[in-house]
Write a protein that holds these residues in place. Sequence first.
Motif, PDB file in Angstrom:
ATOM      1  N   TRP A 170      50.295  37.217  25.254  1.00 53.21           N
ATOM      2  CA  TRP A 170      50.549  36.728  23.893  1.00 53.21           C
ATOM      3  C   TRP A 170      51.734  35.768  23.867  1.00 53.21           C
ATOM      4  CZ3 TRP A 170      54.571  38.362  20.283  1.00 53.21           C
ATOM      5  CH2 TRP A 170      54.357  37.905  18.969  1.00 53.21           C
ATOM      6  N   LEU A 171      52.831  36.154  24.536  1.00 51.52           N
ATOM      7  CA  LEU A 171      54.027  35.311  24.562  1.00 51.52           C
ATOM      8  C   LEU A 171      53.788  34.023  25.351  1.00 51.52           C
ATOM      9  CD1 LEU A 171      56.667  38.117  25.172  1.00 51.52           C
ATOM     10  CD2 LEU A 171      56.501  36.705  23.118  1.00 51.52           C
ATOM     11  N   VAL A 172      53.094  34.137  26.479  1.00 52.54           N
ATOM     12  CA  VAL A 172      52.796  32.961  27.291  1.00 52.54           C
ATOM     13  C   VAL A 172      51.909  31.988  26.517  1.00 52.54           C
ATOM     14  CG1 VAL A 172      51.482  32.183  29.308  1.00 52.54           C
ATOM     15  CG2 VAL A 172      53.159  34.020  29.546  1.00 52.54           C
ATOM     16  N   THR A 173      50.995  32.534  25.744  1.00 47.39           N
ATOM     17  CA  THR A 173      50.108  31.682  24.937  1.00 47.39           C
ATOM     18  C   THR A 173      50.889  30.936  23.858  1.00 47.39           C
ATOM     19  OG1 THR A 173      48.251  33.196  25.329  1.00 47.39           O
ATOM     20  CG2 THR A 173      48.044  31.659  23.491  1.00 47.39           C
ATOM     21  N   ILE A 174      51.843  31.626  23.223  1.00 45.98           N
ATOM     22  CA  ILE A 174      52.701  30.945  22.241  1.00 45.98           C
ATOM     23  C   ILE A 174      53.484  29.827  22.923  1.00 45.98           C
ATOM     24  CG2 ILE A 174      54.641  31.196  20.643  1.00 45.98           C
ATOM     25  CD1 ILE A 174      53.809  34.097  20.228  1.00 45.98           C
ATOM     26  N   ALA A 175      54.022  30.130  24.114  1.00 43.08           N
ATOM     27  CA  ALA A 175      54.789  29.117  24.860  1.00 43.08           C
ATOM     28  C   ALA A 175      53.915  27.914  25.193  1.00 43.08           C
ATOM     29  CB  ALA A 175      55.358  29.729  26.136  1.00 43.08           C
ATOM     30  N   ARG A 197      51.233  26.873  23.557  1.00 38.26           N
ATOM     31  CA  ARG A 197      50.912  26.116  22.341  1.00 38.26           C
ATOM     32  C   ARG A 197      52.071  25.187  21.972  1.00 38.26           C
ATOM     33  NH1 ARG A 197      49.747  30.134  19.478  1.00 38.26           N
ATOM     34  NH2 ARG A 197      47.488  30.091  19.802  1.00 38.26           N
ATOM     35  N   LEU A 198      53.296  25.707  22.039  1.00 36.22           N
ATOM     36  CA  LEU A 198      54.468  24.883  21.725  1.00 36.22           C
ATOM     37  C   LEU A 198      54.656  23.785  22.770  1.00 36.22           C
ATOM     38  CD1 LEU A 198      56.903  27.782  20.741  1.00 36.22           C
ATOM     39  CD2 LEU A 198      55.823  26.161  19.179  1.00 36.22           C
ATOM     40  N   SER A 199      54.458  24.135  24.027  1.00 34.30           N
ATOM     41  CA  SER A 199      54.616  23.155  25.111  1.00 34.30           C
ATOM     42  C   SER A 199      53.563  22.064  25.033  1.00 34.30           C
ATOM     43  CB  SER A 199      54.527  23.857  26.469  1.00 34.30           C
ATOM     44  OG  SER A 199      55.547  24.815  26.627  1.00 34.30           O
ATOM     45  N   TYR A 200      52.366  22.434  24.617  1.00 30.80           N
ATOM     46  CA  TYR A 200      51.278  21.459  24.481  1.00 30.80           C
ATOM     47  C   TYR A 200      51.664  20.354  23.499  1.00 30.80           C
ATOM     48  CZ  TYR A 200      46.453  19.820  23.659  1.00 30.80           C
ATOM     49  OH  TYR A 200      45.310  19.061  23.545  1.00 30.80           O
ATOM     50  N   PRO A 259      45.374  18.657  28.025  1.00 33.05           N
ATOM     51  CA  PRO A 259      44.489  19.823  27.928  1.00 33.05           C
ATOM     52  C   PRO A 259      44.142  20.425  29.294  1.00 33.05           C
ATOM     53  CG  PRO A 259      43.724  18.073  26.481  1.00 33.05           C
ATOM     54  CD  PRO A 259      44.781  17.477  27.358  1.00 33.05           C
ATOM     55  N   GLU A 260      43.932  19.574  30.315  1.00 37.27           N
ATOM     56  CA  GLU A 260      43.639  20.088  31.654  1.00 37.27           C
ATOM     57  C   GLU A 260      44.815  20.880  32.194  1.00 37.27           C
ATOM     58  OE1 GLU A 260      40.632  16.549  33.316  1.00 37.27           O
ATOM     59  OE2 GLU A 260      42.797  16.447  33.701  1.00 37.27           O
ATOM     60  N   ARG A 261      45.986  20.366  31.973  1.00 36.39           N
ATOM     61  CA  ARG A 261      47.189  21.036  32.483  1.00 36.39           C
ATOM     62  C   ARG A 261      47.379  22.394  31.817  1.00 36.39           C
ATOM     63  NH1 ARG A 261      52.740  17.701  33.617  1.00 36.39           N
ATOM     64  NH2 ARG A 261      53.998  19.392  34.492  1.00 36.39           N
ATOM     65  N   VAL A 262      47.187  22.453  30.502  1.00 39.43           N
ATOM     66  CA  VAL A 262      47.332  23.714  29.773  1.00 39.43           C
ATOM     67  C   VAL A 262      46.293  24.719  30.247  1.00 39.43           C
ATOM     68  CG1 VAL A 262      47.093  24.808  27.511  1.00 39.43           C
ATOM     69  CG2 VAL A 262      48.433  22.705  27.737  1.00 39.43           C
ATOM     70  N   ALA A 263      45.040  24.282  30.363  1.00 35.74           N
ATOM     71  CA  ALA A 263      43.975  25.190  30.786  1.00 35.74           C
ATOM     72  C   ALA A 263      44.240  25.724  32.185  1.00 35.74           C
ATOM     73  CB  ALA A 263      42.626  24.468  30.738  1.00 35.74           C
ATOM     74  N   ALA A 277      41.333  28.579  24.653  1.00 43.45           N
ATOM     75  CA  ALA A 277      40.643  27.761  23.647  1.00 43.45           C
ATOM     76  C   ALA A 277      41.408  27.761  22.334  1.00 43.45           C
ATOM     77  CB  ALA A 277      39.225  28.293  23.432  1.00 43.45           C
ATOM     78  N   GLY A 278      42.034  28.898  22.004  1.00 48.08           N
ATOM     79  CA  GLY A 278      42.826  28.957  20.777  1.00 48.08           C
ATOM     80  C   GLY A 278      44.014  28.016  20.807  1.00 48.08           C
ATOM     81  N   VAL A 279      44.583  27.802  21.989  1.00 46.72           N
ATOM     82  CA  VAL A 279      45.704  26.868  22.134  1.00 46.72           C
ATOM     83  C   VAL A 279      45.223  25.425  22.020  1.00 46.72           C
ATOM     84  CG1 VAL A 279      47.480  26.001  23.718  1.00 46.72           C
ATOM     85  CG2 VAL A 279      47.037  28.464  23.567  1.00 46.72           C
TER      86      VAL A 279
END
Length: 283
Positions: free
Chosen positions: A52-57, A59-62, A114-118, A133-135
């Motif tokens: 959950w925390l990594v996903t928030i990070a 999203r912000l980093s994206y 997007p590739e980097r985030v995925a 996908a949510g990010v």
Amino acid sequence: MDDLDWAAHRPAVFGAAYRLLGSVAEAEDVVQDVWLRAEAADRSDVADPRAWLVTIAARLSYNVLKSARVRREAYPGPWLPEPLPTGPDTADQVIADESIGTAMLLVMEELTPPERVAFVLHDVFDVPFDQVAGVLGNSAAASRKLASRARRRVADAREQHPTASRTERERVLAAFRAATEQGDFDQLVKLLHPNAVYTADGGGKVVASRRPVAGAARIARLLARITTHYRAERIDFIEFNGELALATFRDGEVIWVDTVEVGDDGRITAVRRVANPEKLGHI
């Protein structure tokens, strides 16, 4: 959030942000933002706090990453990732693996945001594709394709640039330090592959080559001249980005950090020097 829980997950939060941004300062900003958002959120239905925390990070980093790519197009000279101390003596331990290495971060710079985030979320932190996908605001299937493309790019880079073992890299690095300290042109030429490339990131703040320098003799001549001109007080072995590197000191401060890439023939194929003082202040 309980302090102990945050302390346990903070390395992963910072690690995700740093892998996505290649900047210690920007990653720290993301970490602070994640902390504030986590504190204010309803966490009663959070089953996996780390994911959950990594996903928030992410999203912000994206959001930062999309604007950062525009800024880097106007960056004075070559851009290199900010060196991240990862040795046992660092105050904040960071999850260090191949994905945090300088060479890998440069490969990821060639990916789309997007590739980097995925790739980082799924392949490094095992975040399920529905959360990825949510990010990214797409489907799990689309995120899976993005990660697959990124994975192929990374695999292609490894195949095109096979590297020596860690032991061999450290042996060559020790010889490179000795030759650099002595300004030994002939020894530097022997250590460098004929097609080696030297890249310096001065960020327009200090004198540095605005373009990569190719060729063993040209690089050796440049390094020998720089050593003679700057008269550094010492060159230390320090672990950055999960690998042994060289930190050059003058007047008690780090003036540049060198990382080298060693091919499977035992010769240096790339020398990367970060001299931008804005990227060294945290060391």
